[in-house]
Design an enzyme around this catalytic site. Structure first.
Site, PDB file in Angstrom:
ATOM      1  N   TRP A 129      -1.196   2.016   0.167  1.00 17.94           N
ATOM      2  CA  TRP A 129      -1.184   2.989  -1.060  1.00 17.94           C
ATOM      3  C   TRP A 129      -2.670   3.537  -1.588  1.00 17.94           C
ATOM      4  CZ3 TRP A 129      -0.598   1.361  -6.638  1.00 17.94           C
ATOM      5  CH2 TRP A 129      -0.329   2.514  -7.459  1.00 17.94           C
ATOM      6  N   ASP A 210       2.363  -7.261  -3.977  1.00 19.29           N
ATOM      7  CA  ASP A 210       2.463  -6.181  -4.727  1.00 19.29           C
ATOM      8  C   ASP A 210       4.071  -5.818  -4.527  1.00 19.29           C
ATOM      9  OD1 ASP A 210       2.761  -3.772  -6.012  1.00 19.29           O
ATOM     10  OD2 ASP A 210       1.382  -2.740  -4.736  1.00 19.29           O
ATOM     11  N   ALA A 212       6.738  -3.344  -5.984  1.00 26.29           N
ATOM     12  CA  ALA A 212       6.749  -2.366  -6.819  1.00 26.29           C
ATOM     13  C   ALA A 212       8.208  -1.597  -6.415  1.00 26.29           C
ATOM     14  CB  ALA A 212       5.889  -1.191  -6.502  1.00 26.29           C
ATOM     15  N   LYS A 245       9.883   2.019 -10.957  1.00 27.39           N
ATOM     16  CA  LYS A 245      10.824   2.499  -9.883  1.00 27.39           C
ATOM     17  C   LYS A 245      12.198   1.995 -10.100  1.00 27.39           C
ATOM     18  CE  LYS A 245       6.993   3.700  -8.431  1.00 27.39           C
ATOM     19  NZ  LYS A 245       6.152   4.776  -7.763  1.00 27.39           N
TER      20      LYS A 245
HETATM   21  C1  LIG Z   1       3.081   0.147  -3.786  1.00 31.71           C
HETATM   22  C2  LIG Z   1       2.707   0.380  -5.199  1.00 31.71           C
HETATM   23  N1  LIG Z   1       2.461  -0.467  -5.954  1.00 31.71           N
HETATM   24  C3  LIG Z   1       2.191  -0.512  -7.218  1.00 31.71           C
HETATM   25  C4  LIG Z   1       2.601   0.573  -7.914  1.00 31.71           C
HETATM   26  C5  LIG Z   1       2.393   0.561  -9.582  1.00 31.71           C
HETATM   27  O1  LIG Z   1       3.406   1.524 -10.212  1.00 31.71           O
HETATM   28  P1  LIG Z   1       3.311   1.661 -11.723  1.00 31.71           P
HETATM   29  O2  LIG Z   1       1.825   1.124 -12.242  1.00 31.71           O
HETATM   30  O3  LIG Z   1       3.685   2.948 -12.078  1.00 31.71           O
HETATM   31  O4  LIG Z   1       4.151   0.684 -12.310  1.00 31.71           O
HETATM   32  C6  LIG Z   1       2.960   1.685  -7.219  1.00 31.71           C
HETATM   33  C7  LIG Z   1       3.470   3.053  -7.725  1.00 31.71           C
HETATM   34  O5  LIG Z   1       3.663   4.056  -7.142  1.00 31.71           O
HETATM   35  C8  LIG Z   1       3.171   1.735  -5.633  1.00 31.71           C
HETATM   36  O6  LIG Z   1       3.673   2.530  -4.902  1.00 31.71           O
END
Ligand SMILES: Cc1ncc(COP(=O)(O)O)c(C=O)c1O
Length: 401
Positions: A129, A210, A212, A245
């Site tokens: 990401w 991670d 998410a 999400k």
């Molecule tokens: C792989 C991944 N990790 C972590 C996040 C963290 O998202 P947020 O800070 O919006 O909770 C995202 C958001 O797009 C993501 O795609």
């Protein structure tokens, strides 16, 4: 004072959203941004989340501070959602802090690694990401990449991944996506997770998982089976959880960082460092989103309806994958699109040349970030033809062997 600062280029993903918004074409399509969209192209608040919020507001009598660790009910329930019954067994060894979304969790986790082991290297998947390296690397820790994706098969380059991990020095950290790998869509299968657990154990490496997209791959349980295997087997694990999400809480910035430590004493020490790190950066997390998730998870009825809503979201993403693969195959019989159906979550990597990405935007008004990642939830029945036609036009011809 600030005369030395030069204007930065746009963020690779947020820049696509800004360009999309500025495009006056009525048929434009945004396949860039990482949010779920329903059949009308909206990003809804799930009804169960709305109801939990209504109840929360009706009963809220104070907005006094929550404390650096945030909402303790939330911390317990969100970790239980991720780890299942294991969370009870690991309770004494787990230190959890509510964070500013999953991003906040990733950053605080990196700060804690730096505080404890400043020489540790964090290994991230190649590719990963777009925000992982900036978020984790800003802590000052060194970053390296491990092989993950094989563009030829559009699956995980598993042997190369394991070979690489098997040569890392003890104590280094491996950042893994629990499910719905962003940006590739290619996930590890259960046997592969077991092999990853073996190598992490053998080499004394520390997993940093991670999470998410829990619930966006297959379901809320299947998506965390690999994570749970690691948590059950390894002495130490970091877990960054995002509620953006699956709860649709994006802008509320709800997330958590859970660290499973070797001992209860280590977990108690970690909790003090988590709180101090938060205090020094932003003092306390915002309450609202986490309070909503805590309410929802603490109520059997709301939880059940939320699970049904997540099930409907994942069913839609799978159906879109199937339809898009079918539509593309009809237009480009020279290419195989079965990978689109095999991938999990919202994203797949299309493997487009930079010129193709520019052509998509400028000629077709279809917006894709510079890495060629598409969000299948950006496809709808209304724009399916435009998406399939335009992608079919720009996808490269297979190279003769
Ligand atoms: C792989 C991944 N990790 C972590 C996040 C963290 O998202 P947020 O800070 O919006 O909770 C995202 C958001 O797009 C993501 O795609």
């Amino acid at each position: 004072m600030f005369g030395n600062l030069e204007t930065l280029p746009p963020d690779p993903i947020l820049g696509v959203t800004a360009a999309f918004r500025a495009d006056p074409d009525p048929g434009k399509v945004d396949l860039g941004v990482g949010v779920y969209r329903d059949i009308e192209g909206n990003t809804p608040v799930p009804a169960a989340v709305r109801e939990a919020e209504r109840r929360l507001l009706a009963g809220q009598s104070s907005k006094t501070y929550v404390g650096p660790a945030g909402n303790l009910d939330f911390n317990e329930r969100i970790v239980a959602l991720a780890l299942g019954p294991l969370s009870g067994q690991l309770r004494e060894r787990t230190a959890t802090i509510q964070t500013v979304g999953g991003c906040g969790a990733l950053r605080i986790g990196a700060e804690l690694i730096r505080a404890s082991a400043p020489g540790a290297v964090i290994h991230v998947s190649d590719p990963t990401w777009a925000n992982h390296e900036p978020l984790v690397g800003s802590s000052g820790l060194a970053l390296q990449r491990y092989p993950y994706y094989d563009p030829a098969t559009r699956g995980v380059a598993f042997e190369r991944m394991i070979d690489h991990l098997d040569r890392l020095p003890a104590g280094e950290v491996v950042l893994l996506h629990a499910c719905c790998h962003n940006p590739t869509g290619a996930d590890l299968d259960p046997q592969q997770w077991a092999a990853v657990a073996d190598v992490l154990e053998r080499r004394k490496l520390v997993p940093y998982v991670d999470l998410a997209y829990q619930g966006f791959g297959d379901d809320l349980e299947t998506d965390v089976a690999g994570l749970r295997m690691l948590a059950a087997r390894l002495p130490t694990l970091l877990l960054a959880i995002s509620c953006s999400k699956n709860f649709g809480l994006y802008r509320e910035r709800a997330g958590a960082l859970a660290i499973v430590a070797e001992s209860a004493a280590a977990a108690r020490a970690i909790a003090t460092h988590q709180a101090r790190t938060a205090r020094r950066m932003y003092s306390m997390p915002p309450d609202h989103g986490a309070a909503i998730a805590a309410r929802l998870l603490g109520d059997a009825g709301l939880r059940q309806s939320w699970q049904e809503e997540v099930t409907a979201m994942v069913a839609r993403m799978k159906e879109l994958r199937r339809l898009l693969a079918e539509q593309l195959a009809a237009r480009r019989p020279d290419l195989d699109f079965s990978w689109l159906v095999r991938h999990r979550g919202m994203f797949s990597l299309l493997g487009l040349e930079p010129a193709a990405i520019v052509a998509l935007r400028e000629v077709e008004h279809v917006y894709v970030p510079p890495d060629g990642r598409i969000n299948v939830a950006g496809v709808s029945h209304a724009n399916m033809d435009r998406v399939a036609d335009s992608l079919a036009r720009v996808l490269a011809r297979p190279r003769p062997d």
